[in-house]
Write a protein that holds these residues in place. Structure first.
Motif, PDB file in Angstrom:
ATOM      1  N   LEU A 127       0.939  -1.222   0.120  1.00 26.09           N
ATOM      2  CA  LEU A 127       0.119   0.018   0.025  1.00 26.09           C
ATOM      3  C   LEU A 127       0.876   1.246   0.062  1.00 26.09           C
ATOM      4  N   THR A 169      -5.502   6.501   5.151  1.00 23.90           N
ATOM      5  CA  THR A 169      -6.226   5.409   4.827  1.00 23.90           C
ATOM      6  C   THR A 169      -5.121   4.097   4.978  1.00 23.90           C
ATOM      7  N   ILE A 170      -4.046   4.153   4.618  1.00 23.90           N
ATOM      8  CA  ILE A 170      -2.897   3.273   4.855  1.00 23.90           C
ATOM      9  C   ILE A 170      -2.756   2.987   6.555  1.00 23.90           C
ATOM     10  N   SER A 173      -4.978   3.688   8.656  1.00 25.90           N
ATOM     11  CA  SER A 173      -6.202   3.125   9.227  1.00 25.90           C
ATOM     12  C   SER A 173      -6.236   1.479   8.919  1.00 25.90           C
ATOM     13  N   ILE A 174      -5.715   0.922   8.011  1.00 24.48           N
ATOM     14  CA  ILE A 174      -5.584  -0.492   7.665  1.00 24.48           C
ATOM     15  C   ILE A 174      -4.760  -1.027   8.715  1.00 24.48           C
ATOM     16  N   SER A 188      -6.066  -1.489  12.113  1.00 28.90           N
ATOM     17  CA  SER A 188      -7.350  -2.281  12.145  1.00 28.90           C
ATOM     18  C   SER A 188      -6.996  -3.321  12.571  1.00 28.90           C
ATOM     19  N   ILE A 209     -10.299  -5.780   9.862  1.00 30.11           N
ATOM     20  CA  ILE A 209     -10.407  -5.974   8.323  1.00 30.11           C
ATOM     21  C   ILE A 209      -9.344  -6.879   7.731  1.00 30.11           C
ATOM     22  N   HIS A 239      -6.829  -8.945   5.466  1.00 32.56           N
ATOM     23  CA  HIS A 239      -6.007  -8.535   4.381  1.00 32.56           C
ATOM     24  C   HIS A 239      -4.731  -9.314   4.211  1.00 32.56           C
ATOM     25  N   LEU A 265       1.159  -7.273   4.439  1.00 31.15           N
ATOM     26  CA  LEU A 265       1.032  -5.806   3.860  1.00 31.15           C
ATOM     27  C   LEU A 265       2.571  -5.226   4.200  1.00 31.15           C
ATOM     28  N   TRP A 291     -13.125   3.707   0.806  1.00 31.91           N
ATOM     29  CA  TRP A 291     -12.757   2.927   1.787  1.00 31.91           C
ATOM     30  C   TRP A 291     -13.565   1.567   1.536  1.00 31.91           C
ATOM     31  N   LYS A 327     -11.241  -2.015   1.292  1.00 32.73           N
ATOM     32  CA  LYS A 327     -11.558  -3.052   2.057  1.00 32.73           C
ATOM     33  C   LYS A 327     -11.879  -4.357   1.150  1.00 32.73           C
ATOM     34  N   LEU A 361      -8.955  -5.737  -0.735  1.00 32.27           N
ATOM     35  CA  LEU A 361      -7.911  -6.510   0.170  1.00 32.27           C
ATOM     36  C   LEU A 361      -8.585  -7.934   0.618  1.00 32.27           C
TER      37      LEU A 361
END
Length: 480
Positions: A72, A121-122, A124-125, A128, A131, A133, A136, A467, A471, A474
């Motif tokens: 990301l 946003t990254i 937030s991932i 998390s 979520i 995924h 990463l 968003w 999600k 991913l």
């Protein structure tokens, strides 16, 4: 800032925290430290490479270990532009934000949504816990806006990911699979100065929209440096003049909104009369797209020494001749600008001249042609031309697996087909791809308007859509 209740709250929370940190291009020390601390506080492996890029890795969530690994990627720096009547220090102050209907914007400055929303946003991932995924790697690059030195300094061995998702596109219905390369063309000269021989006149152009010198270059927005050049050329019609100073534009990747020229003329009243008709014609030309354009031509106090009449004439001829705007449309991709140039900054001060250009193209030979035209015109006038910071474009691969997956998800989630496009901006994918040729790459993001100008604003509803899309992507990354 009334952002705390906007959905998705996690993104706006992180964006607000990020925007408290000053992050001009080439002065990213504070934001590098901020992101490094963020990763370390999450207990995730965090490194800063030798040029300043931050890489944070996160293991796959349960059941996703067999999927292809993901990078990301977003850039940490932002374009720093403000309105002339706004007092603001981008090196010490955080961005002041406000909500206006379905938009988030800043108070008289750039917002930093380009690419701060991607960074948030990254973040937030990474933080998390619910979520799904694959494995990463979060890549936060530096200096994208003024040289892409972060992407250029990235070593071939640093990333392990198989698919790169760049979050730096500004239309939420677009999946970007290609971009333009660019080169900085700098024109310079040093002139002898002398006492001005006549009356002093000030020409001021302001109120233009500005904008992104790649994404907006085809929209017909006014360029303050080009307008100043037209007016000065017209002024030579009835009398010679001496240029005392010019100050127009700022950053290479921003269409210049304001410019001021100070000149000395033999007869100020005659000079003003000569320019009056052209001034009104220019205002009429732009009335539909530049509603706030102002051109003020007034007698002024002398403010320094001038260059000679002969040197002034050569300089004005160059300003009138430099190519600005679209150079060629793509014959292969409908409605795509292939090549362009932005005459971004013109500065003449105490006899020292600098003209900063950014030439872009998705075809390297065409990019060279644009730069060579600028070089030829300028060297005929005895100026020096330097080309630097060249970076490659990103060649589209429309049939790649990740693009097909994203098209399918978009259509199912939002009931319409996305636009799979190439853009005329300089994305870092082309540079990163040179070192990672096997990596699949795609760029997408929420809708942002007015990037690189104080009119920049980010759409709230679009960010929610983005968003949801990310999600779902991913969760559906294919098996290794």
């Amino acid at each position: 800032m009334a952002l705390s209740n906007i959905e998705p709250q996690v993104i706006w929370k992180n964006f607000s925290k990020l925007n408290e940190v000053p992050r001009p291009s080439k002065k990213e020390e504070k934001v590098i430290a901020f992101i490094k601390t963020f990763g370390e506080n999450l207990g995730l492996p965090t490194t800063v490479d030798e040029v300043g890029n931050v890489i944070i890795t996160k293991p796959a969530t349960a059941g996703m270990e067999n999927r292809k690994s993901i990078v990301l990627q977003s850039h940490l720096d932002m374009v720093c532009q403000k309105n002339n009547d706004v007092t603001f220090d981008f090196e010490t102050q955080g961005i002041q934000m406000e909500v206006d209907g379905d938009w988030v914007k800043a108070k008289g400055t750039t917002l930093g949504a380009d690419n701060g929303l991607g960074v948030a946003t990254i973040m937030s991932i990474l933080e998390s816990t619910d979520i799904p995924h694959p494995e990463l790697e979060a890549l936060f690059t530096i200096d994208e806006e003024t040289g892409m030195t972060g992407a250029l300094g990235l070593k071939p061995s640093q990333l392990k990911g198989q698919i790169l998702l760049n979050l730096d596109t500004e239309e939420d219905d677009e999946i970007d699979i290609g971009c333009a390369g660019g080169v900085d063309v700098t024109v310079s000269n040093t002139y002898a100065t002398e006492n001005a021989k006549g009356e002093t006149v000030k020409i001021e152009v302001k109120g233009l929209r500005g904008g992104h010198s790649g994404m907006d270059i085809h929209k017909g927005f006014g360029n303050s440096n080009m307008i100043i050049g037209r007016l000065l050329y017209k002024g030579l019609e009835n009398q010679n003049l001496q240029v005392i100073s010019i100050d127009g534009g700022s950053l290479r990747n921003a269409i210049p909104r304001e410019a001021i020229a100070i000149v000395s003329v033999k007869n100020a009243n005659e000079f003003l009369a000569t320019l009056e008709t052209l001034k009104n014609e220019i205002l009429e030309e732009f009335v539909a797209i530049e509603a706030h354009l102002q051109i003020n031509i007034t007698v002024a106090e002398s403010t320094g020494k001038a260059i000679s009449e002969e040197d002034s004439k050569k300089l004005i001829y160059v300003l009138k001749s430099l190519h600005n705007g679209v150079y060629r449309m793509s014959p292969d991709v409908p409605d795509l600008v292939e090549s362009s140039n932005n005459v971004a900054k013109v500065e003449l001060k105490e006899g020292n001249l600098k003209i900063l250009n950014l030439s872009r193209s998705s075809v390297d030979s065409s990019k060279d042609s644009v730069a060579e035209q600028l070089k030829c015109v300028s060297e005929l006038a005895g100026m020096t031309v330097e080309m630097s910071g060249s970076y490659p474009g990103w060649k589209p691969k429309p049939g790649s697996e990740i693009v097909q997956i994203m098209e399918k998800i978009y259509t199912e989630k939002f009931g319409d087909k996305p636009h799979v496009v190439a853009c005329h901006a300089g994305l870092e994918c082309g540079i990163i791809g040179a070192n990672y040729p096997a990596m699949e790459m795609v760029s997408f993001g929420p809708t942002i308007r007015g990037a690189h100008s104080p009119e920049e604003k980010a759409n709230i509803t679009s960010t929610q859509k983005f968003w949801t899309f990310l999600k779902e992507i991913l969760a559906n990354i294919p098996q290794k």
